[in-house]
Design a protein around this motif. Structure first.
Motif, PDB file in Angstrom:
ATOM      1  N   ALA A 152      -1.548  10.384  -4.067  1.00  0.00           N
ATOM      2  CA  ALA A 152      -1.916   9.274  -4.588  1.00  0.00           C
ATOM      3  C   ALA A 152      -1.924   8.400  -3.372  1.00  0.00           C
ATOM      4  CB  ALA A 152      -0.762   8.423  -5.189  1.00  0.00           C
ATOM      5  N   VAL A 153      -3.263   7.337  -3.318  1.00  0.00           N
ATOM      6  CA  VAL A 153      -3.194   6.449  -2.467  1.00  0.00           C
ATOM      7  C   VAL A 153      -3.545   4.924  -2.992  1.00  0.00           C
ATOM      8  CG1 VAL A 153      -4.483   5.732  -0.506  1.00  0.00           C
ATOM      9  CG2 VAL A 153      -4.242   8.012  -0.890  1.00  0.00           C
TER      10      VAL A 153
ATOM     11  N   TYR B  33       8.033  22.820   0.820  1.00  0.00           N
ATOM     12  CA  TYR B  33       7.078  21.847   0.867  1.00  0.00           C
ATOM     13  C   TYR B  33       7.897  20.537   0.908  1.00  0.00           C
ATOM     14  CZ  TYR B  33       3.135  24.518  -0.116  1.00  0.00           C
ATOM     15  OH  TYR B  33       2.048  25.491  -0.280  1.00  0.00           O
ATOM     16  N   ARG B  34       7.314  19.478   1.369  1.00  0.00           N
ATOM     17  CA  ARG B  34       7.953  18.022   1.253  1.00  0.00           C
ATOM     18  C   ARG B  34       7.094  17.204   0.486  1.00  0.00           C
ATOM     19  NH1 ARG B  34       8.752  19.226   6.913  1.00  0.00           N
ATOM     20  NH2 ARG B  34       7.133  18.222   7.099  1.00  0.00           N
ATOM     21  N   LEU B  35       7.636  16.284  -0.333  1.00  0.00           N
ATOM     22  CA  LEU B  35       6.910  15.244  -1.022  1.00  0.00           C
ATOM     23  C   LEU B  35       7.011  13.986   0.177  1.00  0.00           C
ATOM     24  CD1 LEU B  35       5.156  13.510  -3.286  1.00  0.00           C
ATOM     25  CD2 LEU B  35       7.630  12.999  -4.039  1.00  0.00           C
TER      26      LEU B  35
ATOM     27  N   TYR C 226       0.818  -1.164  -0.114  1.00  0.00           N
ATOM     28  CA  TYR C 226      -0.046   0.081  -0.064  1.00  0.00           C
ATOM     29  C   TYR C 226       0.974   1.241   0.204  1.00  0.00           C
ATOM     30  CZ  TYR C 226      -4.261  -2.554   1.123  1.00  0.00           C
ATOM     31  OH  TYR C 226      -5.360  -3.421   1.339  1.00  0.00           O
ATOM     32  N   VAL C 227       0.535   2.219  -0.732  1.00  0.00           N
ATOM     33  CA  VAL C 227       1.355   3.492  -0.914  1.00  0.00           C
ATOM     34  C   VAL C 227       0.539   4.599  -0.937  1.00  0.00           C
ATOM     35  CG1 VAL C 227       3.160   4.687  -2.492  1.00  0.00           C
ATOM     36  CG2 VAL C 227       3.253   2.084  -2.383  1.00  0.00           C
ATOM     37  N   ALA C 228       1.229   5.654   0.052  1.00  0.00           N
ATOM     38  CA  ALA C 228       0.295   6.886   0.009  1.00  0.00           C
ATOM     39  C   ALA C 228       1.589   8.089  -0.376  1.00  0.00           C
ATOM     40  CB  ALA C 228      -0.279   7.251   1.317  1.00  0.00           C
ATOM     41  N   ALA C 229       1.249   9.093  -1.454  1.00  0.00           N
ATOM     42  CA  ALA C 229       1.932   9.983  -1.511  1.00  0.00           C
ATOM     43  C   ALA C 229       1.243  11.515  -1.233  1.00  0.00           C
ATOM     44  CB  ALA C 229       2.538  10.035  -3.059  1.00  0.00           C
TER      45      ALA C 229
ATOM     46  N   LEU D 240       2.031   7.294   9.166  1.00  0.00           N
ATOM     47  CA  LEU D 240       2.047   8.540   9.305  1.00  0.00           C
ATOM     48  C   LEU D 240       0.894   9.047   8.326  1.00  0.00           C
ATOM     49  CD1 LEU D 240       3.981  10.883   9.981  1.00  0.00           C
ATOM     50  CD2 LEU D 240       5.390  10.544   7.989  1.00  0.00           C
ATOM     51  N   TRP D 241       0.789   8.460   7.370  1.00  0.00           N
ATOM     52  CA  TRP D 241      -0.182   9.264   6.342  1.00  0.00           C
ATOM     53  C   TRP D 241      -1.557   9.108   7.120  1.00  0.00           C
ATOM     54  CZ3 TRP D 241      -4.496   6.531   4.151  1.00  0.00           C
ATOM     55  CH2 TRP D 241      -5.203   7.157   3.454  1.00  0.00           C
TER      56      TRP D 241
END
Length: 170
Positions: free
Chosen positions: A57-58, A123-125, A40-43, A78-79
């Motif tokens: 993105a999720v 900002y931070r990605l 699973y990935v979140a951005a 964290l997300w």
């Protein structure tokens, strides 16, 4: 086609051609284990105070029966704490299925969903990945918005994420 409509369509196309943008490369490494599950990935973009400016993105198992895949989103801790628990899943234009190993390219244009209109500043990605029978990892890449010139920044994960690259276009 009526001239005013044609002219408006042309101006819209021209203005979007000059809009600032962000391109993101997310590398999911090939991990050689017998029970590999796609992560699973979140951005997302966050401000220096850790508040979320935009969910980009999720990726999760959106096709699980009875939307059961959403219950594992909290493993991206964290997300989940920063924004996930306050959102209704799936997020229109942001949610997608999990991805296989490889480099996945995402592109966002200022003024369009999900990037929207970002205020000028730092900002931070942030990219977080969590994998069943695996680990969890967070990688951050700093950026300045709006970009004065084209630039590329990257950071590298150690196990669940490979290279995370951000390319800014003025």
């Amino acid at each position: 086609m009526h001239k005013p409509l044609f002219l408006a369509a042309g101006l819209l196309a021209a203005s979007s051609a000059f809009a600032a943008g962000i391109e993101v490369d997310i590398e999911l490494p090939r991990i050689d284990v017998s029970d590999y599950r796609r992560p699973y990935v979140a951005a997302w973009l966050e401000r220096p105070d850790n508040s979320v400016a935009a969910n980009l993105a999720v990726w999760y198992d959106v096709k699980m029966r009875n939307a059961e895949g959403a219950k594992w989103l909290k493993d991206m801790r964290l997300w989940w704490r920063r924004t996930g628990r306050d959102l209704e899943q799936p997020i229109d234009g942001v949610t997608a299925a999990t991805r296989n190993p490889g480099v996945h390219k995402l592109s966002f244009t200022e003024g369009q969903t999900p990037l929207g209109k970002l205020a000028a500043g730092e900002y931070r990605l942030v990219v977080e990945a969590s994998r069943e029978h695996g680990g969890r990892e967070v990688v951050t890449v700093p950026l300045q918005w709006p970009p004065a010139s084209a630039s590329r920044n990257e950071a590298r994960g150690e196990h669940e994420l490979g290279t995370i690259a951000v390319q800014l276009k003025p």
